[in-house]
Motif scaffolding. Structure first.
Motif, PDB file in Angstrom:
ATOM      1  N   SER A  28       0.799  -1.218   0.000  1.00  0.00           N
ATOM      2  CA  SER A  28       0.000   0.000   0.000  1.00  0.00           C
ATOM      3  C   SER A  28       0.831   1.266   0.000  1.00  0.00           C
ATOM      4  N   ARG A  38      -1.899   2.037  -3.461  1.00  0.00           N
ATOM      5  CA  ARG A  38      -3.019   1.541  -2.663  1.00  0.00           C
ATOM      6  C   ARG A  38      -4.000   0.803  -3.571  1.00  0.00           C
ATOM      7  N   GLN A  39      -4.342  -0.410  -3.140  1.00  0.00           N
ATOM      8  CA  GLN A  39      -5.313  -1.261  -3.839  1.00  0.00           C
ATOM      9  C   GLN A  39      -4.899  -1.553  -5.288  1.00  0.00           C
ATOM     10  N   ARG A  95      -4.882   0.070 -10.360  1.00  0.00           N
ATOM     11  CA  ARG A  95      -5.586  -0.372  -9.166  1.00  0.00           C
ATOM     12  C   ARG A  95      -6.999  -0.806  -9.545  1.00  0.00           C
ATOM     13  N   ARG A 107     -14.329   3.723  -0.738  1.00  0.00           N
ATOM     14  CA  ARG A 107     -13.337   4.526  -0.025  1.00  0.00           C
ATOM     15  C   ARG A 107     -12.605   5.431  -1.020  1.00  0.00           C
ATOM     16  N   GLN A 151      -9.596   7.038  -3.081  1.00  0.00           N
ATOM     17  CA  GLN A 151      -8.355   6.486  -3.587  1.00  0.00           C
ATOM     18  C   GLN A 151      -7.481   7.613  -4.125  1.00  0.00           C
ATOM     19  N   ALA A 183      -4.707  -1.896   1.476  1.00  0.00           N
ATOM     20  CA  ALA A 183      -4.922  -0.490   1.820  1.00  0.00           C
ATOM     21  C   ALA A 183      -4.366  -0.119   3.182  1.00  0.00           C
TER      22      ALA A 183
END
Length: 391
Positions: free
Chosen positions: A193, A197-198, A217, A223, A225, A344
């Motif tokens: 992460s 992230r993701q 991603r 959420r 990003q 994450a």
């Protein structure tokens, strides 16, 4: 026969049909097939041989893997012989379309398909030419190879098997020879992460003095990003690539269902390639699966054309394509959602670290089998809890 989309699946299908003597019109919305060349385009060596791809479309060969992260930890695997290639995706599209034309297919660029409907003779498709004028094209059959946008066949995902989307951005860099040598001969991925992230990042070798650097991603509407451009910039800086000349910037989206149960045909309209979820979510890979889908569909279409447009052969298309992609396909999709969407924070990074630790004793060839053939059993029993979501 009208094929909409001159990417790998559409151009390969047009070639196969034209080679069999079918009158094929291949159209694409791009004005030049070298445009919008977003694709990581890494293939195992056997795919190059299977699909007969020439050296002209190969930007580099690789014989190893480098996994960086979580954090700064690096893991390296090297083989004695090349394991695969990185393609020049723009050159690949142009070569495939050229092959279709060489066998007699007609190629028209700058043509956007807008809508379609059945008529007594087959299918009518409304298109917009590059000059903005609209016209009607008539054909016995219509193939939607327009990619994840599904321009004609539309989105048919269900609540039980929704479309999962991934977004990516990629730069082609001109670098100094010593910089290129640091990344040559291997595929490098950045996991964790604190990198993306993701999702994940990558550095791939291209032609001498060129590198392909990108991040992608899975999209998570639950959420916020970070902007992909910011994460790409951070990756470049951390890799010592913050000042090179940028030759090209491109980006794109992939969307696939995990179980692939969407409708593949509506009357005389047939979906192909990414339009029926052949882009794999685990590694964002689509080229060889798109080519394979064309090779599954071509003989079925030829049989339909030879039997007064009987649809009996085409009824087999979804099941034959599922068989071609293999039983591990859905497992790889579930693993993609579990791995990338969960990536994450520190807890997910620790879980990924445990998984990567199990790869340390594996060979580069084993890693290729895992990531390209989805042979998760090569992880051994230690990986089962992770794959099944137990830890």
């Amino acid at each position: 026969m009208l094929v909409v989309g001159a990417g790998p699946s559409g151009a390969e299908l047009a070639r196969l049909l034209a080679q069999a003597g079918v009158d094929v019109l291949l159209v694409d919305r791009l004005k030049h097939l070298g445009q919008a060349a977003f694709s990581s385009a890494a293939l195992p060596l056997e795919a190059l041989e299977r699909f007969g791809l020439p050296a002209d479309v190969v930007a580099a060969r690789w014989s190893g893997w480098q996994l960086v992260g979580p954090g700064e930890q690096r893991r390296l695997w090297n083989a004695d012989q090349p394991l695969g290639v990185v393609l020049d995706f723009g050159a690949l599209r142009q070569w495939l379309a050229g092959q279709a034309q060489a066998w007699g297919a007609c190629l028209r660029l700058g043509v956007t398909a807008l809508s379609w409907h059945h008529d007594a003779a087959g299918v009518c498709t409304v298109v917009r030419d590059a000059d903005g004028r609209r016209r009607m094209l008539r054909s016995r059959w219509l193939v939607d190879a327009s990619g994840e946008g599904r321009a004609l066949i539309g989105e048919q995902a269900t609540e039980a098997d929704p479309l999962v989307a991934g977004m990516g951005v990629e730069w082609l860099l001109q670098v100094e020879p010593e910089q290129h040598r640091l990344w040559a001969d291997r595929l490098s991925f950045f996991l964790g992460s604190d990198w993306v992230r993701q999702g994940y990042g990558w550095v791939f070798p291209m032609a001498p003095g060129q590198l392909k650097v990108g991040v992608c991603r899975l999209v998570d509407s639950s959420r916020p990003q970070p902007a992909l451009g910011l994460e790409l910039g951070a990756l470049l800086e951390r890799c010592g690539l913050g000042q090179p000349r940028v030759l090209d910037r491109h980006g794109g989206r992939i969307r696939s269902t995990v179980r692939r149960r969407e409708q593949h045909r509506v009357g005389r309209l047939i979906g192909l390639g990414d339009a029926v979820s052949t882009a794999n979510l685990l590694g964002g890979e689509g080229i060889r699966h798109a080519l394979a889908s064309a090779r599954v569909l071509a003989p079925l279409l030829l049989e339909a054309l030879a039997t007064a447009d009987s649809t009996d052969s085409l009824d087999l298309y979804p099941s034959l394509l599922r068989r071609e992609l293999g039983w591990r396909w859905s497992l790889s999709g579930r693993l993609a959602r579990r791995t990338w969407l969960a990536l994450a924070g520190a807890r997910a990074d620790a879980r990924l670290e445990r998984l990567l630790a199990g790869l340390q004793t594996r060979r580069a060839e084993d890693l290729s089998a895992l990531l390209f053939d989805y042979r998760f059993e090569r992880y051994g029993l230690k990986a089962l809890p992770y794959l099944l979501g137990w830890r």
